[in-house]
Design a protein around this motif. Structure first.
Motif, PDB file in Angstrom:
ATOM      1  N   ALA A   1     -14.700  37.698  58.623  1.00 13.54           N
ATOM      2  CA  ALA A   1     -15.490  36.905  57.610  1.00 13.54           C
ATOM      3  C   ALA A   1     -15.444  37.456  56.332  1.00 13.54           C
ATOM      4  O   ALA A   1     -15.291  36.910  55.254  1.00 13.54           O
ATOM      5  N   ALA A   2     -15.156  38.741  56.295  1.00  9.13           N
ATOM      6  CA  ALA A   2     -15.161  39.552  54.744  1.00  9.13           C
ATOM      7  C   ALA A   2     -13.605  39.483  54.527  1.00  9.13           C
ATOM      8  O   ALA A   2     -13.278  39.999  53.205  1.00  9.13           O
ATOM      9  N   GLY A   3     -12.572  39.214  55.370  1.00 13.15           N
ATOM     10  CA  GLY A   3     -11.208  39.282  55.059  1.00 13.15           C
ATOM     11  C   GLY A   3     -10.582  40.640  55.060  1.00 13.15           C
ATOM     12  O   GLY A   3      -9.745  41.215  53.931  1.00 13.15           O
ATOM     13  N   THR A   4     -11.227  41.684  55.836  1.00 13.60           N
ATOM     14  CA  THR A   4     -10.898  43.088  55.590  1.00 13.60           C
ATOM     15  C   THR A   4     -10.271  43.750  56.884  1.00 13.60           C
ATOM     16  O   THR A   4     -10.939  43.263  58.088  1.00 13.60           O
ATOM     17  N   VAL A   5      -9.577  44.590  56.865  1.00 14.67           N
ATOM     18  CA  VAL A   5      -9.115  45.242  57.967  1.00 14.67           C
ATOM     19  C   VAL A   5      -9.385  46.834  57.742  1.00 14.67           C
ATOM     20  O   VAL A   5      -8.944  47.136  56.607  1.00 14.67           O
ATOM     21  N   ARG A   6      -9.865  47.746  58.648  1.00 12.72           N
ATOM     22  CA  ARG A   6      -9.980  48.993  58.411  1.00 12.72           C
ATOM     23  C   ARG A   6      -9.273  49.780  59.153  1.00 12.72           C
ATOM     24  O   ARG A   6      -9.172  49.583  60.461  1.00 12.72           O
ATOM     25  N   HIS A   7      -8.313  50.665  58.698  1.00 10.51           N
ATOM     26  CA  HIS A   7      -7.587  51.717  59.629  1.00 10.51           C
ATOM     27  C   HIS A   7      -8.190  52.763  59.692  1.00 10.51           C
ATOM     28  O   HIS A   7      -8.442  53.694  58.573  1.00 10.51           O
ATOM     29  N   ASP A   8      -8.493  53.209  60.717  1.00 10.84           N
ATOM     30  CA  ASP A   8      -9.233  54.527  61.127  1.00 10.84           C
ATOM     31  C   ASP A   8      -8.070  55.522  61.500  1.00 10.84           C
ATOM     32  O   ASP A   8      -7.687  55.638  62.761  1.00 10.84           O
ATOM     33  N   VAL A   9      -7.471  56.165  60.639  1.00  9.19           N
ATOM     34  CA  VAL A   9      -6.035  57.012  60.798  1.00  9.19           C
ATOM     35  C   VAL A   9      -6.481  58.178  61.389  1.00  9.19           C
ATOM     36  O   VAL A   9      -7.309  59.075  61.012  1.00  9.19           O
ATOM     37  N   VAL A  10      -5.671  58.556  62.466  1.00  5.73           N
ATOM     38  CA  VAL A  10      -5.849  59.665  63.447  1.00  5.73           C
ATOM     39  C   VAL A  10      -4.588  60.607  63.231  1.00  5.73           C
ATOM     40  O   VAL A  10      -4.718  62.007  63.693  1.00  5.73           O
ATOM     41  N   MET A  11      -3.579  60.101  62.683  1.00  2.78           N
ATOM     42  CA  MET A  11      -2.510  60.891  62.496  1.00  2.78           C
ATOM     43  C   MET A  11      -1.702  60.401  61.054  1.00  2.78           C
ATOM     44  O   MET A  11      -1.614  59.026  60.997  1.00  2.78           O
ATOM     45  N   ALA A  12      -1.084  61.120  60.437  1.00  6.38           N
ATOM     46  CA  ALA A  12      -0.569  60.557  59.346  1.00  6.38           C
ATOM     47  C   ALA A  12       0.531  61.841  58.630  1.00  6.38           C
ATOM     48  O   ALA A  12       0.133  62.965  58.776  1.00  6.38           O
ATOM     49  N   THR A  13       1.425  61.573  57.911  1.00  9.50           N
ATOM     50  CA  THR A  13       2.459  62.237  57.317  1.00  9.50           C
ATOM     51  C   THR A  13       1.756  62.498  55.956  1.00  9.50           C
ATOM     52  O   THR A  13       2.126  63.699  55.297  1.00  9.50           O
TER      53      THR A  13
END
Length: 137
Positions: A76-88
């Motif tokens: 409905a809001a046109g959003t996606v949330r990435h809950d990052v658990v690993m990253a460079t």
């Protein structure tokens, strides 16, 4: 009309990554022909990998970026949330990464605005659905 929650599912190849600041200056953080792949799975996981233009010309980011974790869609809001658990890039883990998204056919546009002491930057990444894994761009 909002898109269904599963509209993001699948693999997408990066077409472009453009950043514009408050003054209207345009930058290409990974060069004009960056490479990348983002995957969204049906069980709520995502993974993104981005690499600079192999011919050079990256404005800001000269290294490989990879991150992954859970994702949550608010259609409905046109959003996606990435809950990052690993990253460079450790900064990506510090807080959820919220992106506006729009899907038009086989094109996914993810965008976000980041603000710091020097002002705001609006980044737009355009991805194309990868329906044929044997096709190379």
């Amino acid at each position: 009309m909002p898109l269904p929650d599963n509209a993001l599912h699948g693999g997408w190849r990066l077409d472009s990554f453009v950043a514009r600041d408050d003054a209207g200056h345009t930058r290409y953080p990974l060069g004009r022909r960056p490479r990348g792949l983002i995957l969204y799975t049906g069980d709520g996981w995502m993974s993104a990998q981005l690499a600079p233009d192999p011919s050079g010309g990256a404005d800001e980011i000269g290294d490989y970026i990879a991150y992954g974790g859970r994702f949550h869609v608010d259609a409905a809001a046109g959003t996606v949330r990435h809950d990052v658990v690993m990253a460079t890039m450790p900064d990506l883990i510090a807080q959820p990464q919220l992106r506006q998204y729009e899907i038009d056919g086989d094109v996914l546009t993810l965008s976000a605005t980041m603000t710091d002491d020097s002002g705001s930057t609006h980044s737009t990444l355009v991805w194309r659905r990868d329906s044929d894994p044997t096709e190379r761009r």
